[in-house]
Design an enzyme around this catalytic site. Structure first.
Site, PDB file in Angstrom:
ATOM      1  N   CYS A 173       0.848  -1.201   0.000  1.00 53.93           N
ATOM      2  CA  CYS A 173       0.000   0.000   0.000  1.00 53.93           C
ATOM      3  C   CYS A 173       0.884   1.252   0.000  1.00 53.93           C
ATOM      4  O   CYS A 173       1.611   1.477  -0.951  1.00 53.93           O
ATOM      5  CB  CYS A 173      -1.007  -0.034   1.154  1.00 53.93           C
ATOM      6  SG  CYS A 173      -2.324   1.208   0.966  1.00 53.93           S
ATOM      7  N   HIS A 176      -3.980  -4.355  -0.476  1.00 54.71           N
ATOM      8  CA  HIS A 176      -3.716  -4.914   0.849  1.00 54.71           C
ATOM      9  C   HIS A 176      -3.814  -6.436   0.773  1.00 54.71           C
ATOM     10  O   HIS A 176      -4.914  -6.995   0.854  1.00 54.71           O
ATOM     11  CB  HIS A 176      -4.740  -4.394   1.868  1.00 54.71           C
ATOM     12  CG  HIS A 176      -4.514  -2.994   2.293  1.00 54.71           C
ATOM     13  ND1 HIS A 176      -3.636  -2.661   3.307  1.00 54.71           N
ATOM     14  CD2 HIS A 176      -5.046  -1.830   1.855  1.00 54.71           C
ATOM     15  CE1 HIS A 176      -3.647  -1.341   3.483  1.00 54.71           C
ATOM     16  NE2 HIS A 176      -4.488  -0.817   2.600  1.00 54.71           N
ATOM     17  N   GLU A 197      -3.119  -8.577   3.013  1.00 56.99           N
ATOM     18  CA  GLU A 197      -3.603  -9.112   4.290  1.00 56.99           C
ATOM     19  C   GLU A 197      -5.120  -9.017   4.423  1.00 56.99           C
ATOM     20  O   GLU A 197      -5.712  -9.638   5.306  1.00 56.99           O
ATOM     21  CB  GLU A 197      -2.917  -8.390   5.461  1.00 56.99           C
ATOM     22  CG  GLU A 197      -3.439  -7.017   5.805  1.00 56.99           C
ATOM     23  CD  GLU A 197      -3.004  -5.893   4.873  1.00 56.99           C
ATOM     24  OE1 GLU A 197      -3.340  -4.729   5.151  1.00 56.99           O
ATOM     25  OE2 GLU A 197      -2.316  -6.178   3.856  1.00 56.99           O
TER      26      GLU A 197
END
Length: 200
Positions: free
Chosen positions: A80, A181, A183
């Site tokens: 990011c 992202h 995650e």
């Protein structure tokens, strides 16, 4: 090999650490510049303001530690805003130099779509499949939260569209960056992280 996650206060470190451990990383979380300079595999997270994130790196000598580790052969993944920090410069709230590890500039999205982009977006890999980072990714849809992005970066390996094409991922030698992202991107994101952790 130990994966070193940079413990930036301008990042969602806990979520990324959890995802990295899920994919099998032997993880070290630190903001010690000496430990970062000696790392073999680095993850640079970031959220929010490019300027705040870059200033924190500079004030804590972590910018030079990252450059030193890369010069010594470390692999690096920016996530990011961490991805944006890899570039030459950002034009967020003025102009500020980044780490200069990949070529290109970061600009605000233009057009009629709402900014920031928040949500799922399909990522198209470059010819050749996006290289190591996207190997085995079956569903190329990832979660983004961003108002700024690079476009047509020379080291681009994947792109997405939000009122126009933008760079979703880069690779330059052992340096990788993803605008999304991982995650927060379910199985596809975990596969990207696993590919980075297992890459030698």
């Amino acid at each position: 090999m130990i994966t070193t996650l940079i413990d930036s206060p301008v990042a969602n470190v806990a979520n990324i650490a959890r995802a990295l451990r899920t994919v099998g990383a032997d993880l070290q979380v630190t903001r010690d510049p000496d430990a970062i300079a000696c790392a073999e595999k680095l993850v640079l997270p970031g959220v929010g303001s490019f300027i705040a994130a870059m200033r924190w790196l500079e004030e804590n000598r972590i910018d030079s530690a990252i450059r030193g580790a890369v010069a010594n052969g470390a692999s690096l993944l920016g996530i990011c805003v961490g991805h944006q920090l890899l570039f030459d410069v950002s034009h967020e709230m003025g102009t500020m130099a980044g780490l200069g590890l990949v070529r290109g500039e970061v600009h605000k999205f233009e057009g009629s779509l709402p900014v920031p982009q928040i949500g799922w977006n399909r990522v198209q890999c470059a010819e050749g499949g996006g290289g190591t980072l996207f190997e085995g990714v079956e569903n190329g849809v990832f979660y983004f939260v961003n108002s700024y992005a690079a476009s047509n970066a020379p080291d681009e390996i994947a792109r997405a569209d939000y009122g126009g094409s933008f760079t979703a991922a880069v690779q330059r030698d052992r340096i990788f960056g993803v605008q999304f992202h991982p995650e927060k991107s379910s199985a596809a994101g975990l596969r990207v992280l696993r590919n980075f952790v297992s890459w030698t």
